[in-house]
Design an enzyme around this catalytic site. Structure first.
Site, PDB file in Angstrom:
ATOM      1  N   TYR A 186       7.371   0.749   3.252  1.00 12.35           N
ATOM      2  CA  TYR A 186       6.243   1.303   2.500  1.00 12.35           C
ATOM      3  C   TYR A 186       6.247   2.839   2.544  1.00 12.35           C
ATOM      4  CZ  TYR A 186       1.663   0.812   0.241  1.00 12.35           C
ATOM      5  OH  TYR A 186       0.619   0.842  -0.647  1.00 12.35           O
ATOM      6  N   GLU A 238       8.765   8.129  -4.102  1.00 10.46           N
ATOM      7  CA  GLU A 238       7.948   8.341  -5.297  1.00 10.46           C
ATOM      8  C   GLU A 238       7.427   9.775  -5.365  1.00 10.46           C
ATOM      9  OE1 GLU A 238       4.893   5.334  -5.466  1.00 10.46           O
ATOM     10  OE2 GLU A 238       6.308   3.792  -4.818  1.00 10.46           O
TER      11      GLU A 238
END
Length: 202
Positions: free
Chosen positions: A124, A131
Protein backbone atom coordinates in the site's frame (compact mmCIF):
# COMPACT_ATOMS: atom_id res chain seq x y z
CA UNK A 1 -4.18 -9.21 -13.13
CA UNK A 2 -2.18 -12.42 -13.43
CA UNK A 3 -2.04 -11.81 -17.18
CA UNK A 4 -0.65 -8.35 -16.47
CA UNK A 5 1.94 -9.75 -14.05
CA UNK A 6 3.15 -12.33 -16.59
CA UNK A 7 3.39 -9.65 -19.29
CA UNK A 8 5.43 -7.39 -16.99
CA UNK A 9 7.84 -10.15 -16.00
CA UNK A 10 8.23 -11.29 -19.62
CA UNK A 11 8.95 -7.74 -20.78
CA UNK A 12 11.61 -7.17 -18.12
CA UNK A 13 13.27 -10.54 -18.79
CA UNK A 14 13.40 -9.85 -22.53
CA UNK A 15 14.33 -6.14 -22.42
CA UNK A 16 16.22 -5.87 -19.15
CA UNK A 17 14.78 -2.41 -18.50
CA UNK A 18 11.59 -0.76 -17.30
CA UNK A 19 11.60 1.69 -20.21
CA UNK A 20 8.74 0.83 -22.52
CA UNK A 21 7.07 -1.40 -19.92
CA UNK A 22 3.98 0.77 -19.51
CA UNK A 23 3.47 1.02 -23.26
CA UNK A 24 3.62 -2.77 -23.61
CA UNK A 25 1.03 -3.47 -20.90
CA UNK A 26 -1.18 -0.38 -21.10
CA UNK A 27 -4.08 -2.02 -22.95
CA UNK A 28 -4.33 -4.84 -20.41
CA UNK A 29 -3.98 -2.40 -17.52
CA UNK A 30 -6.67 -0.05 -18.86
CA UNK A 31 -9.07 -2.94 -19.45
CA UNK A 32 -8.79 -4.48 -15.99
CA UNK A 33 -8.59 -1.22 -14.05
CA UNK A 34 -11.51 0.41 -15.86
CA UNK A 35 -13.76 -2.61 -15.35
CA UNK A 36 -12.76 -2.60 -11.68
CA UNK A 37 -15.34 0.19 -11.35
CA UNK A 38 -17.89 -2.66 -11.16
CA UNK A 39 -16.49 -3.41 -7.71
CA UNK A 40 -18.31 -0.36 -6.39
CA UNK A 41 -21.57 -1.86 -7.66
CA UNK A 42 -20.66 -5.21 -6.10
CA UNK A 43 -20.21 -3.49 -2.73
CA UNK A 44 -23.50 -1.64 -3.07
CA UNK A 45 -25.50 -4.82 -3.73
CA UNK A 46 -23.62 -6.88 -1.17
CA UNK A 47 -21.73 -9.35 -3.37
CA UNK A 48 -18.48 -8.27 -1.71
CA UNK A 49 -18.58 -7.42 2.02
CA UNK A 50 -16.38 -4.35 1.72
CA UNK A 51 -16.93 -0.67 2.50
CA UNK A 52 -18.40 1.22 -0.47
CA UNK A 53 -16.47 4.35 0.54
CA UNK A 54 -13.10 2.58 0.78
CA UNK A 55 -13.64 0.75 -2.51
CA UNK A 56 -14.90 3.89 -4.23
CA UNK A 57 -11.85 5.93 -3.21
CA UNK A 58 -9.40 3.21 -4.23
CA UNK A 59 -11.00 2.43 -7.58
CA UNK A 60 -11.58 6.05 -8.60
CA UNK A 61 -8.03 7.07 -7.67
CA UNK A 62 -6.61 4.24 -9.78
CA UNK A 63 -8.80 5.04 -12.78
CA UNK A 64 -7.68 8.65 -12.42
CA UNK A 65 -4.02 7.55 -12.38
CA UNK A 66 -4.46 5.31 -15.43
CA UNK A 67 -6.45 7.61 -17.72
CA UNK A 68 -5.91 11.21 -16.61
CA UNK A 69 -2.27 10.97 -15.59
CA UNK A 70 -0.25 8.12 -17.09
CA UNK A 71 -2.23 7.67 -20.31
CA UNK A 72 -2.64 11.38 -20.98
CA UNK A 73 0.91 12.52 -20.16
CA UNK A 74 3.10 10.26 -22.28
CA UNK A 75 6.52 11.71 -21.26
CA UNK A 76 6.09 10.25 -17.76
CA UNK A 77 5.30 6.70 -18.87
CA UNK A 78 8.93 5.61 -18.50
CA UNK A 79 9.29 6.96 -14.97
CA UNK A 80 10.41 4.40 -12.38
CA UNK A 81 7.52 5.52 -10.19
CA UNK A 82 5.09 4.07 -12.74
CA UNK A 83 6.68 0.66 -12.22
CA UNK A 84 6.26 1.11 -8.46
CA UNK A 85 2.50 1.49 -8.58
CA UNK A 86 2.11 -1.11 -11.35
CA UNK A 87 3.89 -3.78 -9.30
CA UNK A 88 2.06 -2.80 -6.09
CA UNK A 89 -1.36 -2.81 -7.77
CA UNK A 90 -0.73 -6.10 -9.57
CA UNK A 91 0.47 -8.08 -6.55
CA UNK A 92 -2.29 -6.57 -4.40
CA UNK A 93 -5.04 -7.49 -6.85
CA UNK A 94 -3.77 -11.02 -7.50
CA UNK A 95 -3.75 -11.59 -3.74
CA UNK A 96 -7.14 -9.96 -3.18
CA UNK A 97 -8.96 -11.80 -6.00
CA UNK A 98 -7.38 -15.10 -4.93
CA UNK A 99 -8.74 -14.46 -1.44
CA UNK A 100 -12.27 -13.73 -2.75
CA UNK A 101 -12.23 -16.72 -5.11
CA UNK A 102 -11.13 -19.30 -2.53
CA UNK A 103 -13.46 -17.75 0.03
CA UNK A 104 -16.45 -18.18 -2.30
CA UNK A 105 -15.42 -21.81 -2.81
CA UNK A 106 -15.34 -22.27 0.98
CA UNK A 107 -11.77 -23.51 0.70
CA UNK A 108 -9.48 -20.68 1.79
CA UNK A 109 -5.83 -21.68 2.26
CA UNK A 110 -4.26 -19.96 5.25
CA UNK A 111 -1.41 -18.56 3.14
CA UNK A 112 -3.88 -16.70 0.89
CA UNK A 113 -5.64 -15.32 3.96
CA UNK A 114 -2.30 -14.36 5.52
CA UNK A 115 -1.09 -12.72 2.30
CA UNK A 116 -4.32 -10.74 1.91
CA UNK A 117 -3.89 -9.15 5.33
CA UNK A 118 -0.10 -8.77 5.39
CA UNK A 119 1.15 -7.90 1.91
CA UNK A 120 -0.73 -4.58 1.97
CA UNK A 121 1.48 -3.36 4.85
CA UNK A 122 4.30 -2.88 2.33
CA UNK A 123 2.42 -2.76 -0.97
CA UNK A 124 0.00 0.00 0.00
CA UNK A 125 2.71 2.58 0.88
CA UNK A 126 4.75 1.52 -2.17
CA UNK A 127 1.74 2.01 -4.44
CA UNK A 128 0.90 5.41 -2.93
CA UNK A 129 4.53 6.51 -3.26
CA UNK A 130 4.51 5.46 -6.91
CA UNK A 131 1.29 7.37 -7.56
CA UNK A 132 2.49 10.55 -5.84
CA UNK A 133 5.89 10.49 -7.55
CA UNK A 134 4.21 9.95 -10.92
CA UNK A 135 1.86 12.90 -10.39
CA UNK A 136 4.83 15.00 -9.27
CA UNK A 137 6.72 14.06 -12.44
CA UNK A 138 3.69 15.10 -14.49
CA UNK A 139 3.43 18.60 -13.03
CA UNK A 140 6.00 20.35 -15.29
CA UNK A 141 4.39 18.91 -18.45
CA UNK A 142 0.90 19.89 -17.32
CA UNK A 143 2.00 23.41 -16.39
CA UNK A 144 3.78 23.91 -19.71
CA UNK A 145 1.01 22.51 -21.92
CA UNK A 146 -2.01 23.78 -19.99
CA UNK A 147 -3.74 20.46 -20.70
CA UNK A 148 -7.28 19.91 -19.40
CA UNK A 149 -7.34 23.52 -18.20
CA UNK A 150 -10.02 26.10 -18.95
CA UNK A 151 -8.90 29.71 -19.16
CA UNK A 152 -10.86 32.91 -18.78
CA UNK A 153 -12.48 34.61 -20.53
CA UNK A 154 -14.98 32.10 -21.93
CA UNK A 155 -18.73 32.11 -22.45
CA UNK A 156 -19.33 30.03 -19.31
CA UNK A 157 -17.19 32.35 -17.16
CA UNK A 158 -15.58 29.30 -15.55
CA UNK A 159 -11.90 28.53 -15.09
CA UNK A 160 -10.12 25.32 -14.20
CA UNK A 161 -6.40 24.68 -13.82
CA UNK A 162 -5.40 21.04 -14.05
CA UNK A 163 -1.95 21.82 -12.64
CA UNK A 164 -3.43 23.05 -9.36
CA UNK A 165 -5.96 20.22 -9.41
CA UNK A 166 -3.06 17.75 -9.41
CA UNK A 167 -1.44 19.62 -6.50
CA UNK A 168 -4.71 19.41 -4.55
CA UNK A 169 -4.95 15.71 -5.41
CA UNK A 170 -1.47 15.12 -3.98
CA UNK A 171 -2.36 16.99 -0.79
CA UNK A 172 -5.57 14.94 -0.45
CA UNK A 173 -3.44 11.82 0.07
CA UNK A 174 -2.40 13.22 3.48
CA UNK A 175 -5.81 12.73 5.15
CA UNK A 176 -7.03 9.85 2.95
CA UNK A 177 -4.07 7.47 3.03
CA UNK A 178 -3.92 7.06 6.86
CA UNK A 179 -7.69 6.44 7.02
CA UNK A 180 -7.58 3.70 4.40
CA UNK A 181 -4.37 2.21 5.76
CA UNK A 182 -5.59 2.04 9.36
CA UNK A 183 -8.90 0.62 8.14
CA UNK A 184 -6.95 -2.28 6.63
CA UNK A 185 -4.90 -2.67 9.83
CA UNK A 186 -8.13 -2.93 11.83
CA UNK A 187 -9.43 -5.54 9.39
CA UNK A 188 -6.14 -7.41 9.74
CA UNK A 189 -6.45 -7.58 13.53
CA UNK A 190 -10.05 -8.69 13.23
CA UNK A 191 -9.45 -11.44 10.67
CA UNK A 192 -6.03 -12.78 11.70
CA UNK A 193 -6.21 -12.27 15.45
CA UNK A 194 -9.94 -12.42 16.11
CA UNK A 195 -10.11 -8.98 17.73
CA UNK A 196 -13.51 -7.36 18.00
CA UNK A 197 -13.23 -3.87 16.55
CA UNK A 198 -15.60 -1.36 18.12
CA UNK A 199 -16.18 1.68 15.94
CA UNK A 200 -16.44 4.88 18.00
CA UNK A 201 -19.41 7.12 17.40
CA UNK A 202 -18.63 10.63 16.24
Amino acid sequence: WLVLAIAMVRFYVEKGTHRGLYKSVQKTLKFFQTFASLEIVHCLIGIVPTSVLVTGVQVSSRIFMVWLVTHSIKPIQNEESVVLFLVAWTVTEITRYSFYTFNLLNHLPYFIKWARYNFFIILYPVGVAGELLTIYAALPYVKKSGMFSIRLPNKYNVSFDYYYFLLITMVSYIPLFPQLYFHMLRQRRKVLHGEVIVEKDD
